[in-house]
Design an enzyme around this catalytic site. Structure first.
Site, PDB file in Angstrom:
ATOM      1  N   GLU A 164       0.078  20.755 -34.038  1.00 23.42           N
ATOM      2  CA  GLU A 164      -0.084  21.890 -34.958  1.00 23.42           C
ATOM      3  C   GLU A 164      -0.449  23.168 -34.191  1.00 23.42           C
ATOM      4  O   GLU A 164       0.068  24.250 -34.475  1.00 23.42           O
ATOM      5  CB  GLU A 164      -1.188  21.596 -35.996  1.00 23.42           C
ATOM      6  CG  GLU A 164      -0.813  20.605 -37.084  1.00 23.42           C
ATOM      7  CD  GLU A 164      -0.009  21.255 -38.215  1.00 23.42           C
ATOM      8  OE1 GLU A 164       0.402  22.425 -38.070  1.00 23.42           O
ATOM      9  OE2 GLU A 164       0.207  20.582 -39.231  1.00 23.42           O
TER      10      GLU A 164
ATOM     11  N   LYS B 263     -11.352  22.951 -38.385  1.00 24.27           N
ATOM     12  CA  LYS B 263     -12.178  22.888 -39.599  1.00 24.27           C
ATOM     13  C   LYS B 263     -12.100  21.513 -40.212  1.00 24.27           C
ATOM     14  O   LYS B 263     -10.974  21.020 -40.359  1.00 24.27           O
ATOM     15  CB  LYS B 263     -11.653  23.940 -40.578  1.00 24.27           C
ATOM     16  CG  LYS B 263     -12.329  23.976 -41.920  1.00 24.27           C
ATOM     17  CD  LYS B 263     -11.681  25.006 -42.795  1.00 24.27           C
ATOM     18  CE  LYS B 263     -12.325  24.999 -44.165  1.00 24.27           C
ATOM     19  NZ  LYS B 263     -11.654  25.887 -45.071  1.00 24.27           N
TER      20      LYS B 263
ATOM     21  N   LYS C 187      -6.797  21.945 -39.928  1.00 25.47           N
ATOM     22  CA  LYS C 187      -7.657  21.874 -41.106  1.00 25.47           C
ATOM     23  C   LYS C 187      -7.484  20.505 -41.737  1.00 25.47           C
ATOM     24  O   LYS C 187      -6.389  20.139 -42.167  1.00 25.47           O
ATOM     25  CB  LYS C 187      -7.310  22.971 -42.106  1.00 25.47           C
ATOM     26  CG  LYS C 187      -8.145  22.885 -43.370  1.00 25.47           C
ATOM     27  CD  LYS C 187      -8.000  24.107 -44.236  1.00 25.47           C
ATOM     28  CE  LYS C 187      -8.834  23.961 -45.501  1.00 25.47           C
ATOM     29  NZ  LYS C 187      -8.742  25.152 -46.345  1.00 25.47           N
TER      30      LYS C 187
ATOM     31  N   ARG D  69     -16.168  24.517 -52.878  1.00 23.13           N
ATOM     32  CA  ARG D  69     -15.387  24.501 -54.125  1.00 23.13           C
ATOM     33  C   ARG D  69     -16.280  24.810 -55.324  1.00 23.13           C
ATOM     34  O   ARG D  69     -15.819  25.378 -56.310  1.00 23.13           O
ATOM     35  CB  ARG D  69     -14.650  23.165 -54.263  1.00 23.13           C
ATOM     36  CG  ARG D  69     -13.553  23.034 -53.199  1.00 23.13           C
ATOM     37  CD  ARG D  69     -12.817  21.694 -53.232  1.00 23.13           C
ATOM     38  NE  ARG D  69     -11.944  21.565 -52.064  1.00 23.13           N
ATOM     39  CZ  ARG D  69     -11.338  20.434 -51.702  1.00 23.13           C
ATOM     40  NH1 ARG D  69     -11.479  19.345 -52.437  1.00 23.13           N
ATOM     41  NH2 ARG D  69     -10.574  20.408 -50.626  1.00 23.13           N
TER      42      ARG D  69
ATOM     43  N   SER E 166     -19.171  24.215 -45.622  1.00 20.87           N
ATOM     44  CA  SER E 166     -20.217  24.194 -46.651  1.00 20.87           C
ATOM     45  C   SER E 166     -20.998  22.879 -46.710  1.00 20.87           C
ATOM     46  O   SER E 166     -22.212  22.893 -46.878  1.00 20.87           O
ATOM     47  CB  SER E 166     -19.593  24.502 -48.008  1.00 20.87           C
ATOM     48  OG  SER E 166     -18.568  23.566 -48.310  1.00 20.87           O
TER      49      SER E 166
ATOM     50  N   TYR F 264     -22.372  29.633 -42.543  1.00 21.38           N
ATOM     51  CA  TYR F 264     -23.242  30.179 -43.580  1.00 21.38           C
ATOM     52  C   TYR F 264     -24.659  30.404 -43.054  1.00 21.38           C
ATOM     53  O   TYR F 264     -25.473  31.016 -43.729  1.00 21.38           O
ATOM     54  CB  TYR F 264     -23.252  29.241 -44.804  1.00 21.38           C
ATOM     55  CG  TYR F 264     -21.851  29.002 -45.334  1.00 21.38           C
ATOM     56  CD1 TYR F 264     -21.232  29.954 -46.137  1.00 21.38           C
ATOM     57  CD2 TYR F 264     -21.132  27.863 -44.982  1.00 21.38           C
ATOM     58  CE1 TYR F 264     -19.934  29.769 -46.590  1.00 21.38           C
ATOM     59  CE2 TYR F 264     -19.842  27.657 -45.425  1.00 21.38           C
ATOM     60  CZ  TYR F 264     -19.244  28.617 -46.227  1.00 21.38           C
ATOM     61  OH  TYR F 264     -17.959  28.430 -46.659  1.00 21.38           O
TER      62      TYR F 264
ATOM     63  N   LYS G  49      -5.977  17.112 -51.532  1.00 21.21           N
ATOM     64  CA  LYS G  49      -5.134  17.998 -50.724  1.00 21.21           C
ATOM     65  C   LYS G  49      -4.511  17.233 -49.559  1.00 21.21           C
ATOM     66  O   LYS G  49      -4.132  17.826 -48.551  1.00 21.21           O
ATOM     67  CB  LYS G  49      -5.972  19.185 -50.244  1.00 21.21           C
ATOM     68  CG  LYS G  49      -6.560  20.011 -51.398  1.00 21.21           C
ATOM     69  CD  LYS G  49      -7.165  21.341 -50.940  1.00 21.21           C
ATOM     70  CE  LYS G  49      -7.614  22.175 -52.142  1.00 21.21           C
ATOM     71  NZ  LYS G  49      -8.131  23.509 -51.741  1.00 21.21           N
TER      72      LYS G  49
HETATM   73  C1  PBG Z   1      -9.324  26.818 -49.328  1.00 19.81           C
HETATM   74  C2  PBG Z   1     -10.530  26.839 -48.465  1.00 19.81           C
HETATM   75  C3  PBG Z   1     -11.492  25.824 -48.435  1.00 19.81           C
HETATM   76  C4  PBG Z   1     -12.479  26.231 -47.551  1.00 19.81           C
HETATM   77  C5  PBG Z   1     -12.131  27.486 -47.061  1.00 19.81           C
HETATM   78  N1  PBG Z   1     -10.899  27.857 -47.636  1.00 19.81           N
HETATM   79  C6  PBG Z   1     -11.619  24.574 -49.208  1.00 19.81           C
HETATM   80  C7  PBG Z   1     -10.477  23.713 -49.433  1.00 19.81           C
HETATM   81  O1  PBG Z   1      -9.563  23.588 -48.616  1.00 19.81           O
HETATM   82  O2  PBG Z   1     -10.487  23.112 -50.506  1.00 19.81           O
HETATM   83  C8  PBG Z   1     -13.710  25.411 -47.263  1.00 19.81           C
HETATM   84  C9  PBG Z   1     -14.834  26.058 -46.563  1.00 19.81           C
HETATM   85  C10 PBG Z   1     -16.126  25.357 -46.648  1.00 19.81           C
HETATM   86  O3  PBG Z   1     -16.242  24.193 -47.095  1.00 19.81           O
HETATM   87  O4  PBG Z   1     -17.117  25.979 -46.244  1.00 19.81           O
HETATM   88  N2  PBG Z   1      -8.218  27.499 -48.907  1.00 19.81           N
END
Ligand code: PBG
Length: 331
Positions: free
Chosen positions: A241, A256, A201, A211, A282, A321, A225
């Site tokens: 990982e 991701k 990730k 968010r 997203s 989505y 982050k």
């Molecule tokens: C947070 C989380 C995130 C997403 C899924 N779980 C965002 C982040 O790490 O800030 C993002 C998914 C998306 O953008 O569709 N645990």
């Protein structure tokens, strides 16, 4: 001239007719490849739209169950639940994350009761529950505490497993959390609960609309982050990982974001014999919807092409989505 050369070899022969293209196609997309992410709201009888994710709604539990029934009827095997937690329930220690009466366990129970054969995946991370919007607990200097966070994640995963979640999906990127969650599940009566590890990730800018959807953008403010999610420039690190998460007991692993990271999906598929999932996040969704709304691209064709690209790259399943639309188009 040899047989391997033009004109004996004409690559266009197998492309010329539709039936031959059908027979020769190496990868196909079906609704069975898709996972639908769903945002759940407190309350009843309500839906809300999300400005930066046109076409995606937040649902209260009752409405979410109806939506999940539609997904199931379209052949989508599983949904992934993300809670929209009210400000009053957010705290520094994120304790609402393992409240057995919380939004997620209640949603899981309702889904498993109403649609037992639909797979239910829950997100294991603290960001919806913390006042600061980080996925973990903070020390006095604002740094994320790894080991203390892992303890909290174990409580959250057990809470979801008890509610009946089929798959818990840690998306927090703390070190050692897969092993700790696996051990807790194994020793506390949940040996068949699957773990989908968000292994690779990245600290991506493509999560912005998500968010907005869960309301963690305001909590996060200008903070990032980067101290736990992966550096965008790295690829070998993702392989390390993955090896660790498999060793710690992950059943499937996730890459991701999705489309900008298909190189990672391919390397993962080539190097590891586990199911590889990818998250079409997203920001990727928002870009397609914005271009389509302007008439700049053909939404259906672009979506189906993008999702098939995940399969070609080596993904076994895709969180997207677009899942409902794609399943309708494919049926
Ligand atoms: C947070 C989380 C995130 C997403 C899924 N779980 C965002 C982040 O790490 O800030 C993002 C998914 C998306 O953008 O569709 N645990």
């Amino acid at each position: 001239m040899t047989i391997g050369q033009f004109p004996f070899t004409r690559m266009r022969r197998i492309r010329m007719k539709s039936f031959a293209r059908d027979l020769c196609r190496e990868n196909v997309l079906t609704p069975k490849d898709l996972i639908l992410p769903l945002f759940v709201l407190e309350g009843r009888g309500k839906t809300e739209s999300i400005d930066s994710m046109p076409g995606v709604l937040r649902f209260t539990l009752d409405k979410l169950v109806s939506e999940a029934k539609k997904a199931h009827a379209l052949g989508i095997p599983a949904v992934a639940i993300f809670p929209v937690v009210s400000k009053a329930k957010k705290s520094v220690d994120a304790k609402a994350a393992w409240d057995p009466k919380g939004l997620v366990p209640e949603t899981v129970k309702a889904l498993k009761k109403e649609i037992p054969s639909l797979g239910v995946i829950t997100d294991i991370a603290l960001d919806p529950y913390t006042t600061h919007g980080q996925d973990g607990l903070l020390d006095a200097e604002g740094e994320i505490l790894n080991d203390e966070t892992v303890e909290a994640l174990v409580k959250q995963a057990l809470c979801h497993a008890k509610a009946g979640a089929d798959i818990v999906a840690p998306s927090d990127m703390m070190d050692g959390r897969i092993g700790a969650i696996r051990e807790a599940l194994e020793t506390q009566g949940f040996k068949d609960t699957m773990i989908l590890a968000y292994t690779a990730k990245y600290a991506s800018s493509f999560y912005g609309p998500f968010r907005d959807a869960v309301g963690s953008k305001a909590s996060l403010g200008k903070a990032t982050k980067h101290s736990y999610q992966m550096d965008v420039g790295n690829s070998n690190e993702a392989m390390r990982e993955i090896a660790l998460d498999i060793d710690e007991g992950a059943d499937m692993i996730m890459v991701k974001p999705g489309l900008p990271y298909l190189d990672i999906v391919r390397r993962a598929r080539d190097n590891f014999q586990v199911p590889i999932f990818a998250y079409n996040v997203s920001g990727e969704y928002a870009m397609v919807k914005a271009a389509a709304a302007n008439g700049w691209i053909d939404e259906k064709n672009v979506v189906l092409e993008s999702l098939l690209s995940f399969k070609r790259a080596g993904a076994h399943a895709i969180l997207t989505y677009h899942a409902m639309d794609a399943a309708k188009w494919l049926n």
